[in-house]
Design an enzyme around this catalytic site. Structure first.
Site, PDB file in Angstrom:
ATOM      1  N   LEU A  94      20.332  45.740 -10.036  1.00  0.00           N
ATOM      2  CA  LEU A  94      19.996  44.349 -10.334  1.00  0.00           C
ATOM      3  C   LEU A  94      18.768  44.249 -11.228  1.00  0.00           C
ATOM      4  O   LEU A  94      18.539  43.226 -11.865  1.00  0.00           O
ATOM      5  CB  LEU A  94      19.728  43.575  -9.027  1.00  0.00           C
ATOM      6  CG  LEU A  94      20.948  43.068  -8.264  1.00  0.00           C
ATOM      7  CD1 LEU A  94      20.526  42.561  -6.899  1.00  0.00           C
ATOM      8  CD2 LEU A  94      21.652  41.968  -9.033  1.00  0.00           C
ATOM      9  N   VAL A 131      21.563  32.560 -11.308  1.00  0.00           N
ATOM     10  CA  VAL A 131      22.213  33.871 -11.251  1.00  0.00           C
ATOM     11  C   VAL A 131      21.214  34.968 -10.896  1.00  0.00           C
ATOM     12  O   VAL A 131      20.009  34.801 -11.041  1.00  0.00           O
ATOM     13  CB  VAL A 131      22.931  34.213 -12.575  1.00  0.00           C
ATOM     14  CG1 VAL A 131      24.005  33.201 -12.874  1.00  0.00           C
ATOM     15  CG2 VAL A 131      21.944  34.292 -13.733  1.00  0.00           C
ATOM     16  N   GLU A 132      21.744  36.112 -10.462  1.00  0.00           N
ATOM     17  CA  GLU A 132      20.943  37.255 -10.015  1.00  0.00           C
ATOM     18  C   GLU A 132      20.013  36.870  -8.863  1.00  0.00           C
ATOM     19  O   GLU A 132      18.899  37.370  -8.745  1.00  0.00           O
ATOM     20  CB  GLU A 132      20.122  37.848 -11.177  1.00  0.00           C
ATOM     21  CG  GLU A 132      20.944  38.269 -12.379  1.00  0.00           C
ATOM     22  CD  GLU A 132      21.709  39.551 -12.145  1.00  0.00           C
ATOM     23  OE1 GLU A 132      21.816  39.972 -10.982  1.00  0.00           O
ATOM     24  OE2 GLU A 132      22.212  40.114 -13.122  1.00  0.00           O
ATOM     25  N   GLY A 133      20.454  35.947  -8.026  1.00  0.00           N
ATOM     26  CA  GLY A 133      19.646  35.477  -6.907  1.00  0.00           C
ATOM     27  C   GLY A 133      18.999  34.154  -7.262  1.00  0.00           C
ATOM     28  O   GLY A 133      18.258  34.061  -8.248  1.00  0.00           O
TER      29      GLY A 133
END
Length: 804
Positions: free
Chosen positions: A372, A497-499
């Site tokens: 990530l 996005v990505e958390g």
């Protein structure tokens, strides 16, 4: 004499603690000094003082005494307050590396080490790719056409594939470019400055996706099978992680894979029967290869361990046209990049399709956490940086072109309050990009990349919103002239996005950072969860005594830096200059205070601090802003000094450290144990705040500079796609601005005369002729001024359509 002796002992104890002298040596020095001073002050040798001192020193230095009287009771107390650590939490904490953020969290940054950090540079091949292939690709893009067709043009798609844009991270041996993190970021931000849709399309294969997972964990056979195709663009990847029940909490995915035997290509093989329901998967509608994350179960022990049924999250790779895999209809995420669902019920795949083979079964969560970093540390900050730098150039230019009440709108102080933040934010984003990508060269610092993702996208949100406010209706009306609408529409994508940003700030930055960056905490937690309690106590004992030294050292450091407002109590880099020295001193104070405050908070609240998200998020903000300030100082030092450079850096530093200070003060105001909070607040800021918000004078300076072709504007321009095409949305503003600059003071002189009523005539042409006849301007200036005025007016127009 007694008073002097007591003062000397207190000072000695403070010095020993501050210098973190090893306990045996410090105890010996204290005992000897006590005896010597006792010769001059006999009261010190009284048994009422000597016996307690000797008892304390013995307990601290003799393990057989320290364990039962100190370490074991503390161990039992903390074991009750510290939460248990799940397997996924342990994997998340252990994944990745740490870097400069760990120094800042320690309370004692190693500035000599910081001085040795060099900012990244492009190789000749990377620079050539950005100057040529990326520029050529940007020239193919028209965001308005992309918006209308809901896709990149066929020519753009083919160019991405032919020139290897999907293989930036893939090694050259497999046909990729093997670019550095910095080069990847530069490529993505330049594309994003032209088209958010195109940037997202190029980002995904180079961030969280099969390519990175294969390179790090794939078997040799898997690498040979997939990486060449991914590098050449003949394979388009997507990765299915999130779904209806699992977004930011990716560890909660319900998708499952059951180990079993089944038919594959006519043969009975060991494999997995997958059932999955993924949503919001970028590139899914055009993908040829699908990565999947699921929970692996082996109820029959077919993988060789009959006692293990639940393996946990696992990652696999399968062709998109594999029987049972269903790519659903497209989602509409606002920006028209390809995004959609991936589903399957009882899809059988060979066990060899697990990324890394069966050896990596159940290790998918760690794999994903480490991978990530590219999305969090490179791709999304690159998108944010591009938006900030485009806003700097175009809104700064527009605020000078656009006039209201006979004055450039950029001269109004209310507008300058916003444009100053745009300028300072763009400078900050570029500085962050340099330091973060430099950190990624050392590994995968998970805390640093979480900070980068959250703060870069939040800065983007503020800057683009300010830009919309300044440009107003011109930025609202959709059409090929609008240069702000599409960056504005992309904000929710970057934020979520990505958390999601709320989760990243509330849980990840400090929740993970405190454990990951603290020199002792994680090992202490492991000791407390050791099934062998006695072994755990013995391990905890050595850690705890060093932890105490760490806490008291930072406490003394906070007192010294607090009472001197940072001027004493900490070193600065050897290459610090008059501009930077005072900023480093302030960082020393806030770093020491963060370290000691975090330790007290963890000791008092224990596992409850994890649930007190408002408190822990503020400590995360302090750590983040200290890192941001360091990036600004490093970036500023890498350039030739100029007034513009100093002013931008001063504004950005002031804002970052002011936010760190306020987050710390808000923490003290809300900490439930009031006496502790009040003491820590007083020791950190005994004479009040050390920083104020950027002054009005500084705001006006930055607000004036953003309208000028200053060195910072020129430097930031190299990172984005700049066009002078007057028919292009951005080129129209940029080319008009350049015309204005070329006029020099002539336009201002004419406007001043016009405003003062000195000129005769009802039309612009008549007024220009009158100005020339009165020698206010030259005759040769008339045509230039007419051209600029026509372009200026055209710059203010918005699009209109026959039908919508």
């Amino acid at each position: 004499m007694l008073l002097l002796s007591v003062v000397l002992i207190i000072v000695l104890i403070g010095v020993l603690i501050y210098r973190q002298v090893p306990l045996p040596a410090a105890s010996a020095i204290l005992a000897i000094s006590w005896l010597i001073l006792g010769l001059f002050s006999p009261c010190l040798l009284s048994l009422w003082l000597v016996i307690p001192l000797a008892a304390i020193l013995l307990v601290l230095n003799v393990p057989s005494l320290r364990v039962p009287f100190l370490s074991r009771p503390v161990f039992g107390l903390l074991a009750k307050t510290m939460p248990s650590m799940s397997v996924t939490e342990r994997e998340a904490i252990e994944a990745g590396t740490t870097w400069w953020e760990k120094d800042l969290f320690s309370g004692r940054p190693d500035w000599d080490e910081f001085a040795r950090i060099g900012l990244p540079r492009l190789t000749e091949a990377e620079q050539s790719f950005i100057d040529n292939e990326v520029s050529e690709f940007c020239a193919l893009l028209d965001e308005w056409e992309i918006h209308n067709s809901k896709d990149l043009s066929p020519e753009a798609w083919q160019y991405l594939k032919d020139k290897g844009f999907f293989g930036l991270i893939i090694p050259k041996e497999f046909g990729g470019h093997d670019f550095s993190p910095y080069a990847q970021s530069r490529v993505m931000s330049k594309i994003a400055s032209r088209s958010i849709t195109a940037a997202v399309t190029a980002m995904v294969p180079n961030s969280l996706g099969p390519g990175e997972l294969l390179m790090k964990y794939g078997t040799e056979e898997q690498k040979q099978r997939w990486l060449p195709g991914l590098a050449k663009g003949t394979e388009i990847p997507c990765f299915g992680l999130t779904g209806p029940e699992a977004g930011s909490d990716a560890g909660a995915i319900p998708d499952v894979g059951i180990v079993c035997h089944g038919l594959h290509e006519g043969k009975q093989v060991l494999g997995l029967r997958l059932t999955f329901n993924k949503r919001w998967i970028t590139l899914a509608p055009v993908a040829t290869v699908v990565g999947l994350a699921f929970k692996l179960q082996d109820p029959d022990g077919l993988l060789g361990n009959p006692d293990k049924v639940e393996y946990g999250i696992t990652c696999a790779l399968l062709p998109a046209n594999h029987p049972g895999v269903e790519i659903g209809k497209r989602h509409n995420p606002g920006s028209p990049f390809m995004n959609g669902p991936v589903m399957g019920t009882d899809v059988f795949i060979p066990v060899d399709w697990i990324i890394g083979g069966t050896a990596m079964a159940g290790k998918g969560w760690r794999m994903l956490i480490e991978c990530l970093g590219a999305g969090r540390g490179i791709s999304l900050p690159a998108l944010a940086t591009a938006s900030g730098e485009v806003s700097y150039r175009l809104v700064g230019a527009y605020s000078r072109i656009r006039r209201q009440f006979n004055m450039e709108i950029g001269k109004f102080e209310g507008v300058q309050d916003a444009t100053a933040e745009i300028a300072g934010g763009a400078y900050t984003l570029e500085a962050m990009r340099h330091l973060v990508t430099r950190g990624l060269e050392t590994g995968a610092p998970s805390v640093m990349t979480a900070m980068a993702k959250y703060h870069a996208t939040e800065i983007m949100r503020r800057l683009v919103n300010h830009s919309m406010d300044i440009v107003g209706g011109r930025a609202i009306q959709m059409g090929p002239r609008n240069f702000l609408a599409f960056p504005y529409q992309s904000i929710p994508v970057a934020i979520t996005v990505e958390g999601a940003n709320i989760l990243t700030r509330s849980l990840m930055i400090f929740g993970q950072g405190a454990i990951r960056c603290h020199p002792y905490l994680f090992e202490e937690m492991q000791a407390m969860q050791n099934p062998d309690k006695e072994a755990g106590v013995q391990r905890f004992d050595g850690l705890f005594i060093r932890h105490l030294g760490h806490v008291f050292s930072n406490l003394v450091r906070t007192i010294v830096t607090g009472f001197t407002r940072g001027r004493l109590g900490g070193a600065v880099p050897s290459n610090a200059d008059r501009f930077s020295t005072r900023w480093y001193q302030r960082i020393n104070l806030l770093s020491a205070s963060l370290a000691v405050t975090s330790d007290f908070a963890l000791a008092i609240l224990g596992g409850n601090l994890k649930r007190r998200e408002l408190l822990s998020a503020r400590l995360g903000d302090v750590l983040s802003q200290l890192f941001i300030a360091c990036s600004i100082l490093k970036y500023h030092a890498s350039h030739i000094r100029s007034h513009a450079e100093d002013v931008h850096a001063e504004y950005a530093l002031n804002l970052a450290l002011f936010k760190a200070q306020e987050a710390l003060i808000d923490f003290y105001h809300n900490f439930p144990v009031r006496p502790v909070a009040c003491v820590l607040h007083f020791l950190t800021f005994p004479f009040g705040r050390i920083l104020k918000k950027p002054s009005d004078h500084l705001i006006r300076e930055v607000g004036d500079l953003i309208m000028e072709d200053n060195p910072v504007r020129q430097n930031l321009g190299q990172y984005v796609y700049v066009t002078q095409d007057p028919e292009d949305a951005a080129g129209r503003v940029e080319s008009t601005y350049q015309l204005l600059l070329a006029l020099g003071p002539v336009w201002h002189t004419f406007i001043k005369a016009q405003r003062s009523g000195k000129l005769q005539g009802d039309t612009l042409a008549e007024q220009l002729q009158d100005a020339a006849s009165k020698n206010i301007i030259q005759q040769s200036d008339i045509a230039r001024l007419q051209e600029y005025d026509a372009r200026r007016f055209d710059c203010l127009l918005t699009d209109a359509f026959e039908k919508l």
